[in-house]
Design a protein around this motif. Sequence first.
Motif, mmCIF file in Angstrom:
data_model
loop_
_atom_site.group_PDB
_atom_site.id
_atom_site.type_symbol
_atom_site.label_atom_id
_atom_site.label_comp_id
_atom_site.label_asym_id
_atom_site.label_seq_id
_atom_site.Cartn_x
_atom_site.Cartn_y
_atom_site.Cartn_z
ATOM 1 N N LYS A 10 0.978 -1.082 -0.038
ATOM 2 C CA LYS A 10 -0.053 -0.076 0.133
ATOM 3 C C LYS A 10 0.908 1.102 0.068
ATOM 4 O O LYS A 10 0.480 2.515 -0.520
ATOM 5 N N HIS A 11 2.191 1.136 0.329
ATOM 6 C CA HIS A 11 2.931 2.226 0.248
ATOM 7 C C HIS A 11 3.932 2.118 -0.573
ATOM 8 O O HIS A 11 4.692 2.999 -1.162
ATOM 9 N N MET A 12 4.056 0.962 -1.511
ATOM 10 C CA MET A 12 4.955 0.838 -2.394
ATOM 11 C C MET A 12 4.328 0.916 -3.896
ATOM 12 O O MET A 12 5.204 1.288 -4.934
ATOM 13 N N LEU A 13 3.146 0.434 -4.082
ATOM 14 C CA LEU A 13 2.545 0.388 -5.610
ATOM 15 C C LEU A 13 1.572 1.278 -5.687
ATOM 16 O O LEU A 13 0.423 0.961 -4.954
ATOM 17 N N ASN A 14 1.726 1.972 -6.589
ATOM 18 C CA ASN A 14 0.346 3.140 -6.935
ATOM 19 C C ASN A 14 0.203 2.695 -8.298
ATOM 20 O O ASN A 14 0.719 1.876 -9.041
ATOM 21 N N GLU A 15 -1.192 3.108 -8.785
ATOM 22 C CA GLU A 15 -1.368 2.962 -10.253
ATOM 23 C C GLU A 15 -0.605 3.588 -11.011
ATOM 24 O O GLU A 15 0.157 4.484 -10.995
ATOM 25 N N LYS A 16 -0.167 2.571 -12.145
ATOM 26 C CA LYS A 16 0.906 3.102 -13.318
ATOM 27 C C LYS A 16 0.060 4.094 -14.386
ATOM 28 O O LYS A 16 -1.038 4.107 -14.423
ATOM 29 N N LYS A 17 0.992 4.948 -14.778
ATOM 30 C CA LYS A 17 0.527 5.985 -15.640
ATOM 31 C C LYS A 17 1.327 5.859 -16.975
ATOM 32 O O LYS A 17 2.818 5.960 -16.830
ATOM 33 N N GLU A 18 0.862 5.295 -18.113
ATOM 34 C CA GLU A 18 1.729 4.971 -19.369
ATOM 35 C C GLU A 18 1.213 5.989 -20.366
ATOM 36 O O GLU A 18 0.217 6.208 -20.651
ATOM 37 N N MET A 19 2.210 6.520 -21.013
ATOM 38 C CA MET A 19 1.906 7.325 -22.052
ATOM 39 C C MET A 19 2.759 7.469 -23.260
ATOM 40 O O MET A 19 4.077 7.661 -22.778
ATOM 41 N N PRO A 20 2.587 7.653 -24.347
ATOM 42 C CA PRO A 20 3.770 7.638 -25.477
ATOM 43 C C PRO A 20 4.246 9.341 -25.499
ATOM 44 O O PRO A 20 3.717 10.112 -25.147
ATOM 45 N N LEU A 21 5.559 9.371 -25.727
ATOM 46 C CA LEU A 21 6.054 10.521 -25.760
ATOM 47 C C LEU A 21 6.371 10.772 -27.255
ATOM 48 O O LEU A 21 7.023 10.129 -28.136
ATOM 49 N N MET A 22 5.765 11.707 -27.863
ATOM 50 C CA MET A 22 5.991 12.236 -29.268
ATOM 51 C C MET A 22 7.147 13.283 -29.317
ATOM 52 O O MET A 22 8.040 12.918 -28.261
ATOM 53 N N VAL A 23 7.371 13.476 -30.600
ATOM 54 C CA VAL A 23 8.436 14.320 -30.838
ATOM 55 C C VAL A 23 8.679 15.341 -29.464
ATOM 56 O O VAL A 23 9.884 15.808 -29.293
ATOM 57 N N ARG A 24 7.629 16.171 -29.401
ATOM 58 C CA ARG A 24 8.031 17.244 -28.163
ATOM 59 C C ARG A 24 7.790 16.685 -26.850
ATOM 60 O O ARG A 24 7.940 17.370 -25.920
ATOM 61 N N GLN A 25 7.279 15.375 -26.714
ATOM 62 C CA GLN A 25 7.271 14.809 -25.358
ATOM 63 C C GLN A 25 6.422 15.704 -24.662
ATOM 64 O O GLN A 25 6.937 15.901 -23.491
ATOM 65 N N SER A 26 5.285 15.704 -24.915
ATOM 66 C CA SER A 26 4.323 17.076 -24.188
ATOM 67 C C SER A 26 4.009 16.696 -22.665
ATOM 68 O O SER A 26 3.248 15.418 -22.558
ATOM 69 N N PRO A 163 11.978 24.754 -24.305
ATOM 70 C CA PRO A 163 12.620 24.358 -25.647
ATOM 71 C C PRO A 163 13.347 23.036 -25.099
ATOM 72 O O PRO A 163 13.952 22.898 -24.210
ATOM 73 N N LEU A 164 13.467 22.396 -26.432
ATOM 74 C CA LEU A 164 14.214 20.998 -26.273
ATOM 75 C C LEU A 164 15.602 21.368 -26.601
ATOM 76 O O LEU A 164 16.113 22.364 -27.386
ATOM 77 N N LYS A 165 16.673 20.714 -25.801
ATOM 78 C CA LYS A 165 18.017 20.981 -25.975
ATOM 79 C C LYS A 165 18.773 20.116 -26.972
ATOM 80 O O LYS A 165 19.940 20.256 -27.549
ATOM 81 N N GLY A 166 17.997 18.751 -26.851
ATOM 82 C CA GLY A 166 18.466 17.579 -27.743
ATOM 83 C C GLY A 166 18.073 17.713 -29.329
ATOM 84 O O GLY A 166 16.742 18.275 -29.324
ATOM 85 N N LYS A 167 18.828 16.964 -30.213
ATOM 86 C CA LYS A 167 18.539 17.075 -31.572
ATOM 87 C C LYS A 167 17.639 15.817 -31.983
ATOM 88 O O LYS A 167 16.971 15.703 -32.960
ATOM 89 N N ASN A 168 18.081 14.817 -31.156
ATOM 90 C CA ASN A 168 17.609 13.415 -31.543
ATOM 91 C C ASN A 168 16.495 12.989 -30.525
ATOM 92 O O ASN A 168 16.555 13.399 -29.420
ATOM 93 N N ARG A 169 15.679 12.055 -30.978
ATOM 94 C CA ARG A 169 14.747 11.463 -29.962
ATOM 95 C C ARG A 169 15.130 9.776 -29.807
ATOM 96 O O ARG A 169 14.818 9.116 -30.800
#
Length: 344
Positions: A10-26, A163-169
């Motif tokens: 109850k202290h270790m596991l919370n519900e997961k949140k999963e999401m795709p990171l697009m080019v901007r990783q919004s 702003p993003l600092k890197g050129k690659n994803r």
Amino acid sequence: MFNHLEKELKHMLNEKKEMPLMVRQSLDQTYDVIRKKSIKKKRTFNPKVIIAIAASACLVVGLGLSNDHVMASINKWLGFDDKGVEQAVNNGMLQEDHHSVTDQGVKIAINDHFSDENKLGLSFQLAFDHPSMLKHVENVSLDYRLKNGDGQYIEEFIPDTKPLKGKNRYTSFFDYQNPLIDEKSGMVQFNTLSDSSEGTIPKLKDAVIEIESINIFDNTGKLKKINGHWNLSLSNNKKAEEMIQYKIKNVSSAIQVLKARSTPTALNIVLSLKGIDKERDEKLPSDMVIVDEAGHEYRIKGLRSVSKNNETIISANFPISSYNQHKKLELMIKGIEKIHLIKQ
């Protein structure tokens, strides 16, 4: 024993949140997702996870390992439900870190991490000088950038306002958990798991995590942001990666396997499918499955698809560790064909 483990969970596991990171990783979109989930969130626990942790406890005791840190390191990655990652951690892939920085009344430490070309895992611990800041809090996350020693930015989990600092994803999917949010002690655990569908995460050497903000969401989804500067160095990963290359046993007219390579955390598959079919591609995450010699099935959580020249390139990670040492695997795509893979 199980009552004790359930209380710990109850202290270790919370519900997961999963999401795709697009080019901007919004992260702006991520904030909206977290707000909605915080409001509707229910703390539920899977008995199978409890049993899995109990089994891990028996394994550690059986190996003569009584160190609490070793036990915690093995258990905390179980919540991501990723068999490849679990195998990698259990086989010593985890790299311990002992770096921390305090700013704005919050001490952030990087406890440990692991990485190969397919997956990247980071485990943070936050200690608040004023624990009351965690009252009615449901989620805590970080805005951060991971910069390698050569200056390349491997991952930038930041909002569109920066702003993003890197050129690659390099990463394509991101999953995180808060196994611990303790108002009494002011302690928070923040674990992240990133996935590179193309298997292109560079080897980490002299890497630094640049943390720019702490995001605190209460049980109504309201956001409080703490801006600061926390730069944490990662220990160099000295453990050699064990890789397995697979080749095609049968020739297919509909599918070409451009890459099939297993690392400690995952089996990366890159396929070329004839034609461009959006309806087919949307079904692929559920239609693709790999079966091993024992009949165990492995599925993907997401994939990357690129269409050009009347063909579709699909890349994805299956939760199959190179430590499994599978000699034969069968890749099946519903409605298309079966591909037999054999270890080189």
